[in-house]
Design an enzyme around this catalytic site. Structure first.
Site, mmCIF file in Angstrom:
data_model
loop_
_atom_site.group_PDB
_atom_site.id
_atom_site.type_symbol
_atom_site.label_atom_id
_atom_site.label_comp_id
_atom_site.label_asym_id
_atom_site.label_seq_id
_atom_site.Cartn_x
_atom_site.Cartn_y
_atom_site.Cartn_z
ATOM 1 N N ASP A 53 -3.143 -5.061 -5.096
ATOM 2 C CA ASP A 53 -3.312 -5.893 -3.896
ATOM 3 C C ASP A 53 -2.252 -5.502 -2.873
ATOM 4 O OD1 ASP A 53 -2.598 -8.632 -2.336
ATOM 5 O OD2 ASP A 53 -4.697 -8.620 -2.924
ATOM 6 N N ASN B 151 -2.390 -8.252 9.674
ATOM 7 C CA ASN B 151 -3.563 -8.601 10.484
ATOM 8 C C ASN B 151 -3.185 -9.503 11.637
ATOM 9 O OD1 ASN B 151 -5.734 -7.202 9.485
ATOM 10 N ND2 ASN B 151 -6.224 -8.699 7.920
ATOM 11 N N ASP C 110 -8.221 -2.922 9.301
ATOM 12 C CA ASP C 110 -9.282 -2.089 8.730
ATOM 13 C C ASP C 110 -8.827 -0.637 8.599
ATOM 14 O OD1 ASP C 110 -10.879 -4.290 8.628
ATOM 15 O OD2 ASP C 110 -12.060 -3.802 10.412
ATOM 16 N N GLU D 266 -8.247 -7.261 0.563
ATOM 17 C CA GLU D 266 -7.258 -6.201 0.455
ATOM 18 C C GLU D 266 -6.946 -5.857 -0.998
ATOM 19 O OE1 GLU D 266 -4.922 -10.099 1.177
ATOM 20 O OE2 GLU D 266 -6.831 -9.204 1.734
#
Length: 586
Positions: free
Chosen positions: A460, A468, A477, A503
């Site tokens: 992760d 973000n 992205d 993620e």
């Protein structure tokens, strides 16, 4: 000489006026920009730099004067050294101040200032380093003060003259701006007046007659095929009215012909009813082989001759024969055709019906393209049947069949492609969670059958939400794609990376124990940490969890669960680390 039509003359006159006005406005703006760039701004920059140089020079003079007076008073060499240190600063300022000589209004005052400065240095500053000075300290100091006061007076005169020059330059720039602005307003007002006058003329000579013609056009569109009334206006509009009258007569004849054509189409519709029933079945199927077979059989029913179906290959450079009504399905790559070559190639290249030409060794066949949207996906090649050449109503039926069959074939192909896409993540191009479940079941079964160890790694990205929030989801992205690329490049035989969700990623190791998985996870952790360090900022890191069959779980679901628990143990222990089920690694 023939005069230009009135309408064209009016429009040209208005267009030329507006174009000239626009050109004048552009030239004025360009002149203002160039004048500012070439004259006003450089002069202001030079004056400001010169004013700053005058002040810097004065500060250096003050520093040298005070240091030399300290040296005369104490005899301490420290003060003499300090005066020497100020000399480079004074020289630099004087070099910059020389640029003011380019201004004619300042040239005299700047020269006098430089001469006064030079006199102070030669008659007093250079001799002050002699102890005792000539004539005694007190008299020498008084002499230096008199010379320095003369210099300072010249400095104040130069500074005042420079400020005046700066104000004059700014005033000239302001005058230029106002002048250009007034000219722009005048040109704009003149253009507006001319445009309004042109508008009134166009309304009189164009708008009123056009309204009458539009009324006639509306009547024609509603089926009243009567010639329009005469119009009073320019010669162009009179010609347009005459054209509408001719068109009305032509439409009247066309309507009569259309009625006759409708009767012929009814007969054609009856003939195609059977084909439509077959194509309805084609449209409901997602099996490409069945659709191709049904299409060929329907074409044979229409033409009563041999039919071949060609499909565009994957790279779009040519066609492959897919079905022959006399042989059935054709093996891949058995027979191919290049675009633009032969009757089939020409039909595929230009998207049009093409006929063979015996004079060029083409077979006596007609090729009908299968078009979906604006793209040719295949070609139906129909040979002459027992009734002779494929033509007329038979060809129309084949065209309709090609239209429906093309969509059905494309749909069946897209279904196959979609089936593949359902197992891959579109953003990262990694296999997705659904594919992981299927691959994991197969790997667990093989590992148990052969008594081998296999492992699952869950990873992760750390602080991905903050990334973000700070840089936006688009940048997030990009990071996910780069991580996926890193994972893909690091995989070896028996190792597969998956996007598990968000993620979170997973790695399946079909032949590897806990130590193998731990070594791979540590390499990936270091790679992610190195790849996503930007200067002194770490964008993301990754935490890893490892579980191995049969040590930590006995099935695929258990392996994922244990690896996920180890992953969150790693995150809770500080992130950017590797945990195996029950034990910290690295």
């Amino acid at each position: 000489m023939r005069r230009a039509p009135r309408l064209i003359t009016e429009v040209q006159r208005l267009g030329v006026t507006v174009s000239v006005a626009a050109l004048v406005i552009v030239l004025l703006v360009v002149f203002r920009v160039l004048y500012s760039a070439a004259v006003t701004s450089p002069a202001e920059d030079r004056l400001q730099a010169g004013l700053l140089a005058v002040e810097d020079s004065h500060q250096a003079m003050l520093s040298m004067d005070s240091s030399l007076r300290g040296y005369l008073a104490t005899g301490d060499r420290f003060f003499s050294d300090e005066a020497t240190k100020a000399s480079p600063e004074l020289a630099t300022a004087d070099t910059q101040m020389v640029n003011l000589l380019e201004e004619p209004a300042l040239r005299q005052s700047v020269l006098q200032l430089l001469l006064a400065q030079q006199r102070w240095r030669t008659e007093w500053a250079d001799r002050a380093r002699q102890v005792p000075p000539p004539g005694g300290v007190e008299a020498f100091l008084l002499q230096g003060k008199a010379i320095f006061d003369n210099y300072q007076g010249r400095k104040d005169d130069t500074r005042a003259a420079t400020l005046v020059a700066i104000e004059d330059n700014q005033r000239m720039s302001s005058i230029m701006q106002w002048s250009v602005g007034v000219l722009l307003v005048l040109v704009g007002l003149g253009t507006l007046v001319v445009a309004l006058r042109g508008r009134r003329r166009l309304e009189r000579h164009v708008v009123a007659p056009v309204d009458g013609l539009l009324a006639s056009v509306r009547g024609i569109s509603e089926g009243r095929l009567h010639p329009p009334e005469p119009v009073a206006g320019s010669a162009e509009l009179v010609a347009l009215r005459d054209g509408l009258a001719d068109m009305t007569v032509a439409l009247r004849h066309q309507r009569e012909e259309s009625q006759a054509q409708a009767e012929r189409l009814q007969a054609q519709t009856d003939r195609l009813r059977t084909i439509l029933i077959m194509t309805r079945e084609i449209a409901g199927s997602l099996n490409t082989r069945y659709v191709v077979d049904s299409t060929v059989q329907a074409a044979v029913a229409v033409t009563e001759g041999r039919v071949l179906l060609w499909l565009l290959d994957e790279d779009g450079s040519g066609l492959e024969l897919a079905y022959d009504s006399e042989r059935g399905a054709v093996p891949p790559l058995e027979r191919q055709c290049s675009l633009g070559v032969g009757v089939v190639g020409r039909s595929a290249r230009y998207g049009q019906i093409s006929r063979g030409d015996p004079d060029t060794d083409d077979e006596a066949a007609v090729a009908v393209p299968l078009v979906v949207g604006a793209r040719v996906i295949g070609v139906l090649e129909c040979f002459d049947g027992t009734e002779g050449e494929v033509d007329g109503q038979s060809l129309s039926a084949v065209e309709m069949l090609a239209t429906l069959a093309g969509s059905a074939i494309e749909a069946s192909r897209l279904h196959a492609a979609t089936e593949r896409l359902s197992q891959f993540d579109p953003l990262t191009q990694l296999a997705n969670r659904r594919r992981l479940g299927a691959d994991l079941d197969t790997a667990v079964a093989n590992a148990k059958r052969h008594g081998q160890a296999m492992s699952v790694i869950m990873l992760d990205l750390d602080h991905f939400k903050e990334l973000n929030d700070r840089y936006g989801h688009q940048q997030g992205d990009v990071v996910l794609q780069e991580v996926a690329s890193t994972l893909r490049a690091s995989m070896r035989d028996g190792e597969t990376a998956y996007r598990y969700g968000g993620e979170e990623f997973a790695i399946l190791i079909t032949h590897g124990d806990t130590e193998d998985a731990a070594a791979l996870a540590e390499r990936l952790r270091e790679r992610v940490e190195a790849d996503f360090k930007r200067g002194g900022r770490q964008l993301v890191t990754a935490s890893f969890g490892i579980a191995t069959l049969p040590h930590h779980a006995g099935d695929g679901e258990g392996l994922v669960s244990e690896a996920d628990r180890a992953l969150y143990s790693a995150k809770n222990s500080g992130r950017n680390r590797v945990h195996r089920a029950g034990q910290l690694v690295g």
